[in-house]
Design a protein around this motif. Structure first.
Motif, PDB file in Angstrom:
ATOM      1  N   ALA A   1       0.317   4.063  -2.867  1.00 37.13           N
ATOM      2  CA  ALA A   1       0.181   5.488  -2.548  1.00 37.13           C
ATOM      3  C   ALA A   1       1.199   6.305  -3.344  1.00 37.13           C
TER       4      ALA A   1
ATOM      5  N   THR B   1      -1.393   9.365  -4.095  1.00 37.52           N
ATOM      6  CA  THR B   1      -2.512   9.524  -3.166  1.00 37.52           C
ATOM      7  C   THR B   1      -2.014   9.241  -1.752  1.00 37.52           C
ATOM      8  N   PRO B   2      -2.093  10.214  -0.846  1.00 35.25           N
ATOM      9  CA  PRO B   2      -1.576   9.992   0.514  1.00 35.25           C
ATOM     10  C   PRO B   2      -2.360   8.913   1.255  1.00 35.25           C
ATOM     11  N   LEU B   3      -1.707   8.257   2.193  1.00 38.90           N
ATOM     12  CA  LEU B   3      -2.376   7.272   3.036  1.00 38.90           C
ATOM     13  C   LEU B   3      -3.095   7.960   4.185  1.00 38.90           C
ATOM     14  N   ALA B   4      -2.381   8.765   4.957  1.00 35.98           N
ATOM     15  CA  ALA B   4      -3.007   9.500   6.061  1.00 35.98           C
ATOM     16  C   ALA B   4      -2.105  10.648   6.462  1.00 35.98           C
ATOM     17  N   MET B   5      -2.706  11.678   7.048  1.00 34.11           N
ATOM     18  CA  MET B   5      -1.943  12.832   7.509  1.00 34.11           C
ATOM     19  C   MET B   5      -2.580  13.381   8.779  1.00 34.11           C
TER      20      MET B   5
ATOM     21  N   MET C   1      -6.038   5.366   9.644  1.00 38.32           N
ATOM     22  CA  MET C   1      -6.042   4.481   8.481  1.00 38.32           C
ATOM     23  C   MET C   1      -6.326   3.059   8.939  1.00 38.32           C
TER      24      MET C   1
ATOM     25  N   PHE D   1       0.821  -1.231   0.000  1.00 38.10           N
ATOM     26  CA  PHE D   1       0.000   0.000   0.000  1.00 38.10           C
ATOM     27  C   PHE D   1       0.845   1.267   0.000  1.00 38.10           C
ATOM     28  N   ALA D   2       2.041   1.216   0.583  1.00 41.04           N
ATOM     29  CA  ALA D   2       2.933   2.381   0.472  1.00 41.04           C
ATOM     30  C   ALA D   2       3.332   2.578  -0.992  1.00 41.04           C
TER      31      ALA D   2
END
Lengths: 237, 237
Positions: free
Chosen positions: B134, B139-143, B148, B130-131
């Motif tokens: 992304a 597309t970012p995973l989380a910030m 997540m 998934f990294a």
């Protein structure tokens, strides 16, 4: 030669946990932008990658304030994003390094939101801190039909409690300054025995706590401290 | 020389997305165990690492059946774990390769449960699929305070629906054979526009679908297909 921007994930801390692609790219850069500003993070990203840099690479440290003033932060993001674009337009090979993985809880994402999706941008993924913690502590993240939640301890307490109830495994990031509160939530959920905490995984200062019930609420913690919860691991063995 | 066992994460697919540590370790192995058995995965882990292997390295493919018969699977895990321990006791440098990260949805964890936590075991973490998705899809995973969830689509439907409701971002793994069902859940949650699907990220056969509403329920998918959901990304830009 056409300019290019590489967002390079440095991985969790040990220099050799960077990817081969990031290591090779670092050797060919004209300019490297290194973020600074977080406690303990100032020179860390740069120190991880230094051995891979070419002699020609110019290093530019950029300071991201921890300020609560969002206008101040946005001005810095605008400036750094504009500087990166300008270097690429001047035909340079530009790198921006980011701890862990660039797309997970990283300042890089704020720059990405400004830069968009141009052809000259490549993002190189990296090993997350929690993958490193799982490896070092020999505790699996998830298997089979299990689900894992990755949560920042800055999230509302009810959300953290809900996630603790619902998922088989959890990664609680940004524990620094919030340990007592998180320990209480883990105790309420009956999960203290399934949890471990690790600080500075894969770095010389690495520390691991297995029995969180015995860890004092005032335990001084390094900035990079993370809690891992796996409800099924002990019983599965 | 003392024997040692390395569980080596190969990363998502591209050979240069392996870590420098794993690449160096591969060059010094006496024996490499390569798992086989999953569709499309038979030679993939081995093909990722082949360029880093030393000439002296003996390759042993081990077949893990996909059987629903757990006794059959457990017998294989017991045999492979025993074989790894025996090689180490004979003083060998032994590697076991595993796609993505060794501690996340990996057969390696079943071997770890049998081998325990001996001093001669080192686990080398890797870049998760998934990294890589992304990074490739930008597309970012989380910030910030986002959370997540990483979920296998083999999980019960109610759990998937609950996670879709609660988390800001989601990784839905093991989509293969379950796309129509997952697409319906995304539609119910009003999340089709925040989702993308990627198959074989970072490999030559990489494919990305951005508008899942337009993807047919019968769309043939490669085995390694994953859906990423980020509720805030489009609006944050």
């Amino acid at each position: 030669m056409t300019g290019k921007l590489y967002a390079l994930s440095t991985g969790p801390g040990a220099s050799d946990l960077i990817t081969v692609r990031a290591a090779r790219t670092l050797g060919s850069l004209d300019i490297l932008y290194a973020p600074a500003g977080r406690k303990g993070g100032d020179s860390l990203a740069l120190s991880i990658v230094r051995e891979y840099l070419g002699e020609q690479t110019e290093i530019r440290c950029c300071h991201f304030p921890m300020s609560a003033d969002s206008a101040e932060k946005e001005a810095v993001w605008n400036d750094v994003a504009a500087a990166l674009v300008q270097e690429v337009q001047a035909g340079k090979q530009v790198g921006f390094i980011t701890l862990g993985d660039a797309m997970l809880f990283s300042t890089w994402v704020f720059l990405l939101a400004r830069i968009g999706n141009p052809e000259w941008l490549e993002i190189v993924p990296g090993v997350t801190s929690f993958a490193a913690i799982a490896a070092r502590s020999k505790t699996p993240l998830a298997m089979e039909q299990q689900s894992m939640a990755v949560i920042a301890c800055t999230a509302p307490e009810t959300e953290i409690a809900q996630a603790l109830a619902q998922h088989d495994s959890l990664v609680l990031m940004k524990v620094y300054g919030r340990f007592a509160r998180i320990k209480a939530l883990l105790a309420q959920a009956g999960l203290l025995e399934c949890a471990l905490m690790m600080a500075e995984a894969t770095l010389p200062g690495e520390q691991c706590w297995h029995n969180l019930a015995d860890v004092s609420d005032d335990q001084p913690l390094p900035y990079f401290s993370t809690i891992l919860v796996n409800k099924q691991w002990r019983t599965a063995q």
